[in-house]
Design an enzyme around this catalytic site. Structure first.
Site, short mmCIF file in Angstrom:
data_model
loop_
_atom_site.label_atom_id
_atom_site.label_comp_id
_atom_site.label_asym_id
_atom_site.label_seq_id
_atom_site.Cartn_x
_atom_site.Cartn_y
_atom_site.Cartn_z
N PHE A 1 31.95 49.17 37.56
CA PHE A 1 32.36 48.53 38.61
C PHE A 1 31.31 47.74 39.32
CE2 PHE A 1 33.00 53.32 37.71
CZ PHE A 1 34.35 53.29 37.74
N ARG B 1 52.68 38.83 37.57
CA ARG B 1 53.38 40.51 36.93
C ARG B 1 52.14 41.20 35.85
NH1 ARG B 1 54.86 35.67 31.99
NH2 ARG B 1 57.40 36.37 33.12
N LYS C 1 51.40 50.75 32.63
CA LYS C 1 50.48 51.92 32.01
C LYS C 1 49.21 51.86 32.52
CE LYS C 1 52.06 54.92 28.96
NZ LYS C 1 52.32 55.25 27.56
N GLY D 1 45.48 39.60 39.71
CA GLY D 1 44.18 41.35 39.68
C GLY D 1 44.53 42.49 40.50
N GLU E 1 40.57 45.91 41.55
CA GLU E 1 39.73 45.94 42.82
C GLU E 1 41.30 46.24 44.05
OE1 GLU E 1 35.96 44.31 41.28
OE2 GLU E 1 36.93 42.85 42.48
#
Ligand code: MOS
Length: 735
Positions: free
Chosen positions: A245, A618, A623, A692, A695
């Site tokens: 993190f 994309r 999952k 991403g 976050e």
């Protein structure tokens, strides 16, 4: 490979592997306990000694004397490392305070000694016997008190402290509807499951450290600098990381002290930071004070928006860039942002998941809710009215993709937002007051240079090697999917080896850039391997189809493995980014919807339902991406309702420095969570066309919870966490 023009069609677009919800290839190792973590390298290291860290018992001042005699005489003790015995230590690029303190003390629990013994218990017992005399100096520990002395910090990664456009003051003063409020977010601890841990061993001048780290190359560099040895003499190995993190972006005391301990003990040494040491010894997300002003016309169009933020850090530290998303998220001609940094003598503030946006969105998205209430406009609508498809500060820069409004509308529809009562405190379910809240999600998409090596052997097995890390995110799996897609082999024919500084330098795991950038690096290496294979097989690479373990070209079909019949093929490449991220603003978007119940008598808050809708390019693996987002949503509930490092403003430390006192959500705190990914590809981001999500999933969640609490109760809390004591005397009358 240079990536400086938007991607066109490439083999990734086949989507045989990429985009599929594949199980983690490292899952069986983790669930069977065979994945080697840093403290458990029984496979790599024989006969280790154990180090226990002694942390400073003052926040600021100096060590007058250390009496090590009793500790040294304690059973099993091999050596004790202190700043006095360690010799001269350099300073790395990423640490503000020294990782081994003394005689000057920069912050509470700064490491001042490592006691090394035959067993962990012996080291721990001896560490209690170290006697230290301090002279305590006065420190500054209160952000609110230090706020008037805060200064304008220098640019952070090319981003200025302040921005201005138009005439904010005039536009705000003349706006028909105004909002001006101050919000606070507390200090947060990463609270990852695996503590910072390292096993170090020397062979002559060569040092190997098995550690738990997100950014291998940064950390090798900093360890070498600190020890004053060539980078080539340092190897870091971090194949499995039990959460980071942002707390493991850089080396911490465990790495340095394990290295120093192993040198002094002349045998391998293991060091895990004790849990009660972590909050004060390592970094944290700094607290913020944020003032937000918004002015709008009666129709909801924002004419003026200002966001100012104050945070604190050690001298030479960095600000929390909490205003940066406000430069990009909503339209409005007149704008102002400002970042201010106060000097505090608390432990070092630094990156924690979505630094900047996470606390910034906690404030901004409550302010947007308050403004919508003042305008009498639905909060989903209010955000849609103020959408922009270009950077509002630099209108010549379009967003590469921006589906914020689609996220909000899709979410509203799926969540049953039309059932929400605009008037607060109207819905009762037994003892519960029920409310719904929404917030936008926003996080920038950064791209990082990333390298990989790929090998093809005579059995048709493709092996990928890169120093990329998997911090629980799914890197192993998406990298395997990328190689399988590119080389046309089944997933079980791909081996992925990560987290070793002996492998090519990658993007590493940080700032949600890891997934897109590291797979793009593997893509680049695979393009090269395809060329090498085609050459070996004597077929033109253009038009060659790599599928089902064969290479087809025209009428010919040859097993891929044949290309390596004469010996393993090994190639390496690095994806390097041009200036597409300057021409286009690359960001990720989403919308968070939350329903809460608040006990009408006690003020207890329970989250009842959560939905996130994300538009983030994309999705490489739905999952693992979903797991990232539900983890982030869970973290957002923590930020909304529980997480707070309590500052002792006289002694200067975080009081609740363990997992009993620092509360994070557990299973029973989290209800049903749903995640929707909008269909999106972003050819500007990389050949993978991905961005991403790890976050993004956090940004805005806490505000959506706080807004739901307002909708349930009519009580507006602007100081996180939203705990029941802040509601209790304002709850509606019980009837
Ligand atoms: Mo993230 S805070 O850059 O690991």
């Amino acid at each position: 490979m240079k990536f400086d023009t938007p991607a066109t069609t490439n083999p990734i677009d086949q989507l045989k592997f990429i985009g599929q919800p594949m199980d983690r290839i490292d899952g069986p190792m983790k669930t069977s306990g065979t994945a080697p973590y840093a403290y458990e390298r029984h496979d790599a290291v024989q006969n280790p000694a154990y180090g226990v860290v002694v942390g400073a018992a003052i926040a600021k001042g100096r060590i007058e004397s250390m009496d090590l005699r009793a500790a040294q005489a304690s059973p099993g003790v091999i050596t004790i490392v202190t700043a006095q015995t360690a010799g001269k230590l350099g300073k790395g690029q990423f640490n503000t305070a020294a990782l081994l303190g003394g005689p000057e003390i920069a912050h509470y629990h700064q490491a001042i000694a490592l006691v090394v013994a035959q067993t962990f218990e012996q080291a721990r017992a001896a560490a209690q016997l170290v006697k230290v005399q301090y002279s305590r100096a006065n420190g500054r520990f209160d952000l609110a008190a230090a706020r008037p002395s805060a200064h304008k910090p220098p640019e952070q990664d090319g981003s200025p402290a302040d921005t201005r456009k138009g005439n904010f003051e005039k536009a705000f003063d003349t706006a028909p509807v105004q909002h001006d409020a101050t919000y606070t977010t507390p200090d947060h601890s990463h609270a990852m499951m695996e503590p910072h841990a390292s096993t170090a061993a020397w062979k002559g001048e060569k040092l190997t450290v098995w550690t738990s780290n997100q950014m291998i190359d940064w950390s090798v560099g900093d360890l070498a600098k600190t020890l004053g040895i060539p980078k080539d003499n340092v190897r870091l190995v971090s194949p499995f990381v039990g959460g980071g993190f942002g707390g493991k972006l850089f080396i911490r005391a465990d790495v340095l002290l394990a290295a120093l301990g192993a040198k002094a003990a002349r045998q391998p040494v293991k060091v895990a930071l004790q849990r009660p040491l972590i909050a004060n010894n390592t970094t944290h997300r700094p607290a913020t004070i944020q003032r937000i002003r918004i002015g709008a016309a009666k129709n909801g169009k924002i004419s003026a928006i200002a966001h100012e933020s104050w945070s604190g850090d050690l001298p030479d530290g960095k600000p929390e860039t909490a205003v940066n998303q406000t430069r990009l998220l909503y339209a409005g001609a007149h704008r102002l942002t400002a970042t201010r940094l106060a000097v505090l003598d608390l432990p070092e503030g630094n990156a924690m998941r979505a630094p900047g946006e996470a606390p910034g969105m906690m404030a901004l998205e409550i302010a947007m809710d308050e403004m919508a209430t003042k305008l009498g406009i639905d909060p989903v609508e209010f955000r849609a009215i103020n959408d922009t498809q270009v950077d509002p500060e630099k209108p010549e820069r379009p967003f590469s993709q921006r589906q914020l409004v689609e996220c909000l509308r899709t979410g509203a529809q799926r969540f049953g937002w039309s059932q929400r009562r605009a008037e607060p405190a109207q819905v009762r379910d037994g003892r519960w007051l029920v409310g719904m809240g929404v917030a936008a999600a926003f996080r920038n998409n950064m791209v990082m240079k990333s390298g990989a090596r790929v090998r093809l052997n005579s059995r048709g097995v493709v092996t990928v090697e890169t120093d990329m890390t998997d911090i629980g995110t799914g890197s192993y799996t998406i990298i395997a999917q990328t190689a399988a897609e590119m080389m046309g082999v089944p997933i079980h024919k791909v081996m992925v080896r990560l987290g070793d500084s002996a492998f090519p330098v990658s993007a590493g795991s940080g700032g949600q850039w890891g997934g897109n950038s590291s797979t793009a690096g593997v893509y680049a290496a695979c393009v090269k391997l395809r060329e090498t294979v085609a050459q070996k097989l004597g077929v033109p690479v253009d038009g060659a189809v790599f599928a089902d373990g064969t290479v087809r070209s025209g009428e010919r079909s040859v097993p891929l493995a044949e290309a390596a019949a004469g010996g393993e093929l090994v190639v390496e490449d690095t994806i390097e980014y041009g200036d597409l991220d300057k021409k286009y603003q690359q960001s990720t978007f989403g919308a968070h919807f939350v329903e809460v119940g608040v006990d009408v008598a006690t003020g207890e808050i329970r989250v009842r339902r959560m939905l996130a809708v994300c538009a983030a390019g994309r999705i490489l693996n739905p999952k693992s991406a979903r797991s990232q987002v539900i983890g982030a949503m869970t973290m957002g509930v923590g930020a909304a309702l529980m997480e707070e490092l309590a500052v002792d403003k006289r002694q200067g430390f975080f009081v609740n420095h363990d997992l009993a006192g620092y509360e994070v959500p557990v299973h029973s705190d989290i209800p049903h969570q749903e995640v929707i990914f909008l269909d999106e590809t972003d050819p500007v981001s990389s050949p993978m066309k991905a961005k991403g999500v790890g976050e993004l999933g956090l940004c805005g969640v806490a505000a959506a919870v706080a807004n739901a609490v307002f909708n349930a109760t009519g009580v507006r809390v602007r100081d996180y966490p939203v705990t029941l004591d802040k509601l209790l005397d304002k709850l509606p009358e019980v009837t």
